[in-house]
Motif scaffolding. Structure first.
Motif, short mmCIF file in Angstrom:
data_model
loop_
_atom_site.label_atom_id
_atom_site.label_comp_id
_atom_site.label_asym_id
_atom_site.label_seq_id
_atom_site.Cartn_x
_atom_site.Cartn_y
_atom_site.Cartn_z
N MET A 121 26.11 28.50 7.60
CA MET A 121 25.91 30.05 7.89
C MET A 121 25.70 29.98 8.55
SD MET A 121 23.24 31.69 5.69
CE MET A 121 22.34 30.46 6.72
N ARG A 122 25.63 31.53 10.05
CA ARG A 122 25.57 31.75 11.04
C ARG A 122 25.39 32.84 11.46
NH1 ARG A 122 30.59 29.51 10.63
NH2 ARG A 122 31.65 28.91 12.68
N ILE A 123 23.99 32.92 11.85
CA ILE A 123 23.18 33.57 12.22
C ILE A 123 22.35 34.13 13.84
CG2 ILE A 123 20.11 34.32 11.49
CD1 ILE A 123 20.29 32.36 9.45
N VAL A 124 22.21 34.87 14.26
CA VAL A 124 22.24 35.83 15.06
C VAL A 124 20.59 35.68 15.04
CG1 VAL A 124 22.92 37.13 17.57
CG2 VAL A 124 24.76 35.90 15.95
N PRO A 125 20.22 35.55 15.75
CA PRO A 125 18.29 35.47 15.60
C PRO A 125 18.30 36.56 16.35
CG PRO A 125 18.13 33.42 16.61
CD PRO A 125 20.26 33.99 16.20
N VAL A 126 17.11 37.27 16.23
CA VAL A 126 16.07 38.56 16.54
C VAL A 126 15.70 37.68 17.71
CG1 VAL A 126 15.18 40.73 17.15
CG2 VAL A 126 16.58 40.70 15.12
N ASP A 127 14.94 37.10 18.08
CA ASP A 127 14.65 36.10 18.79
C ASP A 127 14.26 35.02 18.42
OD1 ASP A 127 11.93 35.28 20.66
OD2 ASP A 127 9.86 35.81 19.20
N VAL A 184 23.11 30.58 -0.47
CA VAL A 184 21.93 31.46 0.59
C VAL A 184 22.56 32.63 1.32
CG1 VAL A 184 20.81 30.76 2.80
CG2 VAL A 184 22.12 28.78 1.26
N PHE A 185 23.52 32.73 2.05
CA PHE A 185 24.26 34.18 2.20
C PHE A 185 23.44 35.46 1.17
CE2 PHE A 185 26.68 38.01 2.60
CZ PHE A 185 27.04 38.14 4.28
N GLU A 186 24.14 35.15 0.05
CA GLU A 186 23.84 36.31 -1.01
C GLU A 186 22.26 36.56 -1.40
OE1 GLU A 186 26.72 35.02 -4.44
OE2 GLU A 186 27.87 35.57 -3.53
N GLU A 187 21.93 35.36 -1.32
CA GLU A 187 20.50 35.47 -1.31
C GLU A 187 19.39 35.86 -0.87
OE1 GLU A 187 16.84 35.26 -3.59
OE2 GLU A 187 19.25 34.52 -4.95
N LEU A 188 20.02 35.76 0.64
CA LEU A 188 18.92 36.54 1.71
C LEU A 188 19.54 37.50 1.78
CD1 LEU A 188 19.79 33.30 4.33
CD2 LEU A 188 17.65 34.69 2.82
#
Length: 617
Positions: free
Chosen positions: A1-7, A44-48
């Motif tokens: 799962m790829r996430i681009v964090p704000v911070d 995990v993506f769906e739960e988030l």
């Protein structure tokens, strides 16, 4: 799962690595990559997503008027398909022009020039296929909109349209159970319903498919999920489709057709008005398909009132859409969409105009429906009828007998003039009061540069040709998953800032820059697709995090030739990453940009300002 964090500083990698089932945690450019193992990333993506949606009052599809939510869902499903609808409508119209007698002469063009026959037939096939196999396209789009697999949605759509084809064909004997070409489950004929060209059944089925898929993905894990989940999703969805949704829609369609016929025949002009007003909503639902048997029966008895009203409805939608095109700002995306959707509607294919423009703006759709109601009353009063099926639009006169030709033209012209005039008057009224034609989702009409708001101009960061987002290879960018976006194929190696403000992020590899304006508008400039894999080789940033830039200032240089040589796309994408904080009343639809050309206009509510809010943008 790829996430681009704000911070990025807030990411606790050691804690993440200690979470059960997390295999590894890595950082690639501006992406945080969490390796979760087979089947778990989607879960995990769906739960988030569900937790974020539940915690946010602005979650898509939640809250607000139920009718508004339903319209929004339809618009979300149909908008990605609009280019296909426009192409199909124009190809079908081209076939009508070439193959219909009486357009240019007594004989058709293909009769006068036989060498055009094959070309006309191909154009007709390409145009007809779009709408005959509509459940496949809608299945793909609707399943994705409801959170399921688009490919499973397309597969169940293909099953719907394959059933009647199998019944008619001599092949596919392996799925036949008897000489009649069908079989029964619990007393229902599985191949007994024809879904070609229908709308509502596949949307309902796609929503059920998404629910079933999410349910199974939470309960079937690992390798078994890859092997059995898609199969069970299709099997369970198919049972519901053929045993529940299909029969219900058939009964509903038959009852609707019988009711329309009774209403018109017993109430005269009033029936014409009511049927005219209801015809466009029937097109939205797809239930107008159920009128075809009634129409054929009426023609066998001497003439059909349905065809003239359908033609009036289509040209009314075309007139309303054309009024939007005339009133919309030059170079705006809304004008480009309205211009491209008006012609197919005038020639009998109203879906692009309805779903792409009129229904999204709401009022033009209602004006067109009202204009059709008046035209429907005239159809009944003047007894206009058709003796054959054809293109229900400006070319509809080909289906009208000489005795009804004048009445037909009066009805059609009345519909288009009233729809255009009513919509144009509304559009000019809104513009004169500083309101955008396209309302924000929650109906906040004041989302413009008015007291308490500020306007931020956004410009093109590079010179180049505009790129259709849906054509991008990355599904996140193609679906505007990170926010409203504009893509440009660059014709130069220098990338500039699209707004003035502070550089809030520079990717370690130099392929992406974040700039935040003083008003709080966050813009991400992303260079290329998957260029993070090049580890910074083609990029040379000239700014750092915390620097102040003006619109047009250089952010960095890029070696486009190196990106292309690596087999990657160097497209430059401008993304509004916090679009829920402002509105974007205008985005350019220009086919080509020069660096610094206007790209978008953003309206931001000033802190502490009074008045209505700006909505979700």
């Amino acid at each position: 799962m790829r996430i681009v964090p704000v911070d990025e500083a807030a990411v606790d990698r050691p804690a993440l690595e200690n979470v059960p089932h997390v295999v590894a945690v890595a950082v690639a450019g501006d992406q945080l990559q969490i390796v979760l193992g087979p089947g778990r990333a989607q879960l995990v993506f769906e739960e988030l997503s569900e937790r974020v949606a539940a915690a946010s009052s602005r979650a898509p599809g939640r809250g607000g008027n139920p009718l508004v939510r339903a319209i929004r869902v339809l618009v979300d499903i149909f908008t990605p398909l609009l280019p296909v609808f426009v192409a199909g409508g124009l190809l079908a119209a081209l076939n009508n022009l070439l193959a219909s007698p009486g357009v240019f002469a007594a004989d058709s063009l293909v009769e006068m020039a036989p060498w055009l026959t094959g070309f006309a037939a191909l154009a007709g096939l390409l145009g007809a296929a779009v709408f005959a196999l509509l459940p496949v396209l809608l299945g793909f789009s609707a399943a994705g909109r409801f959170g399921g697999s688009p490919y499973l949605g397309a597969a169940i759509g293909a099953a719907l349209v394959a059933a009647p084809l199998i019944e008619r064909a001599e092949a596919s004997s392996g799925v036949r159970a008897d000489d009649a070409g069908g079989w029964q489950i619990w007393g229902l004929d599985v191949l007994g319903v024809d879904y070609l060209g229908t709308v509502v059944p596949i949307i309902a089925i796609a929503s059920l498919l998404a629910v079933i898929e999410r349910f199974l993905r939470r309960r079937i894990r690992g390798t078994a999920a890859f092997l059995f989940t898609p199969m069970l999703v299709l099997l369970l969805s198919g049972l519901l489709a053929f045993l529940v949704v299909g029969p219900v829609m058939r009964v509903l369609g038959d009852a609707l057709a019988d009711g329309v016929r009774w209403l018109y025949e017993t109430t005269g002009v009033i029936g014409g008005v009511l049927f005219g007003g209801l015809y466009s909503p029937l097109v939205v639902s797809g239930l107008h398909q159920g009128l075809v048997p009634v129409e054929l029966g009426l023609m066998a008895d001497g003439g059909s009132f349905i065809f003239p009203i359908a033609a009036a409805a289509n040209v009314a939608q075309a007139g309303a859409c054309l009024a939007v095109a005339v009133a919309a700002g030059r170079g705006s995306r809304l004008r480009a969409l309205a211009v491209g959707s008006s012609a197919p509607a005038a020639l009998g294919i109203a879906e692009p105009a309805i779903f792409g423009v009129n229904l999204r703006l709401r009022f033009p759709f209602l004006v067109a429906a009202a204009a059709t109601a008046i035209a429907g009353g005239l159809v009944a009063l003047l007894e206009a009828t058709a003796v054959s099926l054809g293109a229900a639009g400006l070319l509809g006169f080909l289906s009208i007998p000489p005795r009804s030709f004048g009445a037909f033209m009066v009805c059609v012209l009345t519909a288009v003039v009233l729809a255009f005039a009513g919509t144009f008057t509304w559009a000019r009224w809104r513009i004169a009061r500083g309101r955008p034609l396209e309302k924000p989702p929650e109906g906040t009409d004041s989302a413009t540069a008015s007291p308490g708001t500020r306007t931020v101009e956004v410009v093109a960061p590079v010179t180049g040709d505009a790129v259709l987002l849906s054509s991008l290879a990355d599904p996140v960018f193609a679906s505007s998953g990170l926010g409203p976006s504009v893509a440009i194929a660059p014709g130069e190696d220098l990338v500039r800032s699209p707004i003035g403000g502070t550089v809030t992020a520079v990717a370690n590899t130099g392929h992406a820059f974040g700039v935040t304006s003083p008003e709080g508008v966050e813009v991400l400039v992303h260079i290329g697709i998957d260029t993070v894999t090049l580890r910074g080789t083609p990029f040379a940033p000239v700014v750092g995090q915390g620097d102040t830039v003006s619109a047009g200032d250089a952010l960095g240089a890029v070696d486009r030739a190196a990106i292309v040589a690596s087999g990657l796309d160097p497209v430059t994408i401008v993304i509004f990453t916090n679009a829920d904080s402002f509105t974007i009343p205008w985005m350019s639809a220009a086919p080509r940009f020069r660096s610094g050309d206007p790209l978008a206009r953003v309206v931001v509510e000033e802190t502490g300002a009074t008045g209505t809010g700006t909505g979700t943008g």
